[in-house]
Design an enzyme around this catalytic site. Sequence first.
Site, PDB file in Angstrom:
ATOM      1  N   ASP A   7       0.838  -1.204   0.000  1.00 42.24           N
ATOM      2  CA  ASP A   7       0.000   0.000   0.000  1.00 42.24           C
ATOM      3  C   ASP A   7       0.865   1.243   0.000  1.00 42.24           C
ATOM      4  OD1 ASP A   7      -2.261  -1.408   0.371  1.00 42.24           O
ATOM      5  OD2 ASP A   7      -2.466  -0.946   2.511  1.00 42.24           O
ATOM      6  N   MET A  15      -8.852   8.237   9.381  1.00 43.07           N
ATOM      7  CA  MET A  15      -9.444   8.699   8.118  1.00 43.07           C
ATOM      8  C   MET A  15     -10.416   9.856   8.327  1.00 43.07           C
ATOM      9  SD  MET A  15     -10.095   4.962   6.394  1.00 43.07           S
ATOM     10  CE  MET A  15     -10.524   4.113   7.911  1.00 43.07           C
ATOM     11  N   LYS A  52      -3.974   2.932  -3.688  1.00 47.20           N
ATOM     12  CA  LYS A  52      -4.925   3.723  -2.926  1.00 47.20           C
ATOM     13  C   LYS A  52      -4.435   5.159  -3.003  1.00 47.20           C
ATOM     14  CE  LYS A  52      -7.161   0.323  -0.394  1.00 47.20           C
ATOM     15  NZ  LYS A  52      -7.104  -0.380   0.875  1.00 47.20           N
TER      16      LYS A  52
HETATM   17  N1  SAH Z   1      -4.361  -0.368   8.842  1.00 43.84           N
HETATM   18  C1  SAH Z   1      -3.932   0.968   9.181  1.00 43.84           C
HETATM   19  C2  SAH Z   1      -5.005   2.000   8.996  1.00 43.84           C
HETATM   20  C3  SAH Z   1      -5.415   2.194   7.571  1.00 43.84           C
HETATM   21  S1  SAH Z   1      -6.640   3.429   7.397  1.00 43.84           S
HETATM   22  C4  SAH Z   1      -3.443   0.983  10.627  1.00 43.84           C
HETATM   23  O1  SAH Z   1      -3.592   0.001  11.345  1.00 43.84           O
HETATM   24  O2  SAH Z   1      -2.881   1.986  11.038  1.00 43.84           O
HETATM   25  C5  SAH Z   1      -5.672   4.838   7.008  1.00 43.84           C
HETATM   26  C6  SAH Z   1      -5.733   5.838   8.131  1.00 43.84           C
HETATM   27  O3  SAH Z   1      -4.820   5.506   9.137  1.00 43.84           O
HETATM   28  C7  SAH Z   1      -5.340   7.225   7.704  1.00 43.84           C
HETATM   29  O4  SAH Z   1      -6.420   7.908   7.120  1.00 43.84           O
HETATM   30  C8  SAH Z   1      -4.950   7.844   9.019  1.00 43.84           C
HETATM   31  O5  SAH Z   1      -6.072   8.233   9.742  1.00 43.84           O
HETATM   32  C9  SAH Z   1      -4.322   6.678   9.740  1.00 43.84           C
HETATM   33  N2  SAH Z   1      -2.854   6.679   9.603  1.00 43.84           N
HETATM   34  C10 SAH Z   1      -2.098   5.784   8.987  1.00 43.84           C
HETATM   35  N3  SAH Z   1      -0.793   6.095   9.090  1.00 43.84           N
HETATM   36  C11 SAH Z   1      -0.749   7.238   9.796  1.00 43.84           C
HETATM   37  C12 SAH Z   1       0.309   8.076  10.249  1.00 43.84           C
HETATM   38  N4  SAH Z   1       1.577   7.786   9.978  1.00 43.84           N
HETATM   39  N5  SAH Z   1       0.000   9.188  10.954  1.00 43.84           N
HETATM   40  C13 SAH Z   1      -1.284   9.488  11.230  1.00 43.84           C
HETATM   41  N6  SAH Z   1      -2.313   8.723  10.843  1.00 43.84           N
HETATM   42  C14 SAH Z   1      -2.055   7.620  10.135  1.00 43.84           C
END
Ligand code: SAH
Length: 512
Positions: free
Chosen positions: A31, A168, A53
Site C-alpha cells: 500500500d 481517516m 490507494k
Molecule cells: N491499517 C492501518 C489503517 C489504515 S486506514 C493501521 O492500522 O494503522 C488509514 C488511516 O490511518 C489514515 O487515514 C490515518 O487516519 C491513519 N494513519 C495511517 N498512518 C498514519 C500516520 N503515519 N500518521 C497518522 N495517521 C495515520
Amino acid sequence: MYLVGAGPGDPGLLTRRGADLLAGADVVVYDHLASSRLLDLARPEAIRICAGKSVGHCTLNQQQIHEVLIEHARSGRAVVRLKGGDPLVFGRGGEEASALRAAGISFEIVPGVTAAVGVAAYSGIPPTHRDTASAVAFVTGHNDPRSGDGRLDWSALARFPGTLVVYMGVTHLAAICETLIGEGKPADTPAAIVESGTLPAQRTTTGTLATLPRQAVESGLRPPALLIVGEVVLLRDRLAWFERLPLFGQRIVVTRPEAELSRSAASLETMGAEVIAAPTVVVRPIADPGPLDDAIGRLESFDWLVFTSPNGVRFFIDRLDKLGLDLRAVGRLQLAAIGPTTAEALAAYHLRADLVPDLFRSEALAASLATRAAGSRVLLARADRGRTILRDQLGPLADVTQVAVYQNADADALPDGLDDRITAGSVDWITLTSSAIARRLHALLSESARQAVGTRVRLASLSPVTSETVRALGWEVAVEARDYTWDGLVRSLVEQADNEERRRITLASPEA
Ligand code: SAH
C-alpha cells in the site's frame, strides 16, 4: 501467503517476523502507506507491486488486489501483502484473508503497530491513562457523520467514557467535531491532530473539539492524520519526545555513494531527520580485476596493506573470496586504515588495523605511514579514481604498488523530484562528503537548483578539502565537520541545530 502489518510509517517499527518474511518474498504487494524503505528489505529481484490507494498510476481496486494475490500465490511464489499499520485495523485485511480462504490459499497474518498506537507513542499522547482514560475507541471517520448511514452511533461515541481515536477523519474533520459537540461532548474537550505520525514530517496540532477544525484549515492539514479526542491530549506537554530530537524536522539530502547510504541515513534518522537519498556515485566491482588478482596472487611480497575507504575493504575481501581464498591471505600483512570508518569495516571481518592516523585524511595517513612503513613494500587498495596523495608522498620512501579494487561510477541522474525540491527550498541541508561528490552534484543539478544551493538550501561539508571544491563551484559552506568523518559531520549538524534552537528561544524571550 502472508498479510503483514508494515507499521505506521517509521520503518523501524516493522516486526521481526515481518522483516524475515520480506527478506524471503518473491512478490511484495504494498500500500502507499507502507514505508517504501521497507521494500528495500526484499531481495532486489523480488517483484514489487503497488496496490496503491490514492496514488494515481499504481491503483488497483480491491477485487484486483485479491486477483493479484491469488494468482501469485497459486504459482507457488512467496507472497507478502504489506499493509500500513496493522492489516486488520481499518485495513481490509479481513476481506483479503477471506478472499484467499475462498480460493483455497493458506495464509498467515502478521500484526503491525497500528497508527493509533504508533502515533500515541511518537506524539506523547497515551490513549489510556489511569486517571483520565480507562477505555479507548478506534473509530473510522471515513463517512460523513451527518450522512445518517447508521454505521456509527455518534451519540454513543460522544458519551464514550474514554479516548476517541479517529482514523481517516481529515475530510470530515469539522463535521466530526461538530457532531460530537452536538451530541453533548463538551466543546472544550482537549483534541489533537497528528499528521504523518512516526515520520520525520510528523506534525501535531493541539486544541479543543471547538478550535481544531479551524486550526486544521489554517495549518493546511494533510493526510494521513489521526484525530485524538480526550483529556490525555494534555499529557503531551510532558511526554512528547520525538519532536524534541536534535535534528527533528530537518530535511537532509545525503549524496554519499550507494554502499554507505543506508548506514549514513540511519545515523541522521535516529536524530529525527528526514533523509532524502541521492547517491551521486554508484560503486561497482572493477571492470578488469586482472591487476587486483595479480596483487592478491603475490600478497606475501608486501609488508603493508593500506585501505582508504570501507568500500576498499569490502571489495578486496569479496575478491579474496571469489578467488577461493580467505582472511589468512592477509594474515602476515600489517594493515592500515585511513580513518575509523575504514577501521570498522576491517573490524567487521575481525581484522584489526595496525595503523589509523589521528586525522582522517590522506595526508595524515601518508605521514603516519612514512614513519612506520619507510623502506617497506606497500600495497594501496583503493578506488579506480581519487586522490593520489598517498602514492605521491610515500613513493619516495617506500616501494608502493597501487591497485584499484572497485570503481566509482557517476550516477546519471538525481532521484525524481529532487531538483524541484531543491529549487523550491523544500529541503534544509545537502551533505557533501568529497570533492568528487560535490562536482557530481553540481553537474546533475539544473541552473535554478544550483542557485538555491548555498542560499535556500545549506551545505554541510566533510572536510576543508571538500569545502574548497564546494567554494570553487561557487557555493557557500554553512557547516564543516570538525573531524573529517561522517559521524563528525552529523555532530556538527546537531550543534548547528542546537545553536539555532537556542537563538530562537533567546529571540522569543522578552527578557533577553
Ligand atoms: N491499517 C492501518 C489503517 C489504515 S486506514 C493501521 O492500522 O494503522 C488509514 C488511516 O490511518 C489514515 O487515514 C490515518 O487516519 C491513519 N494513519 C495511517 N498512518 C498514519 C500516520 N503515519 N500518521 C497518522 N495517521 C495515520
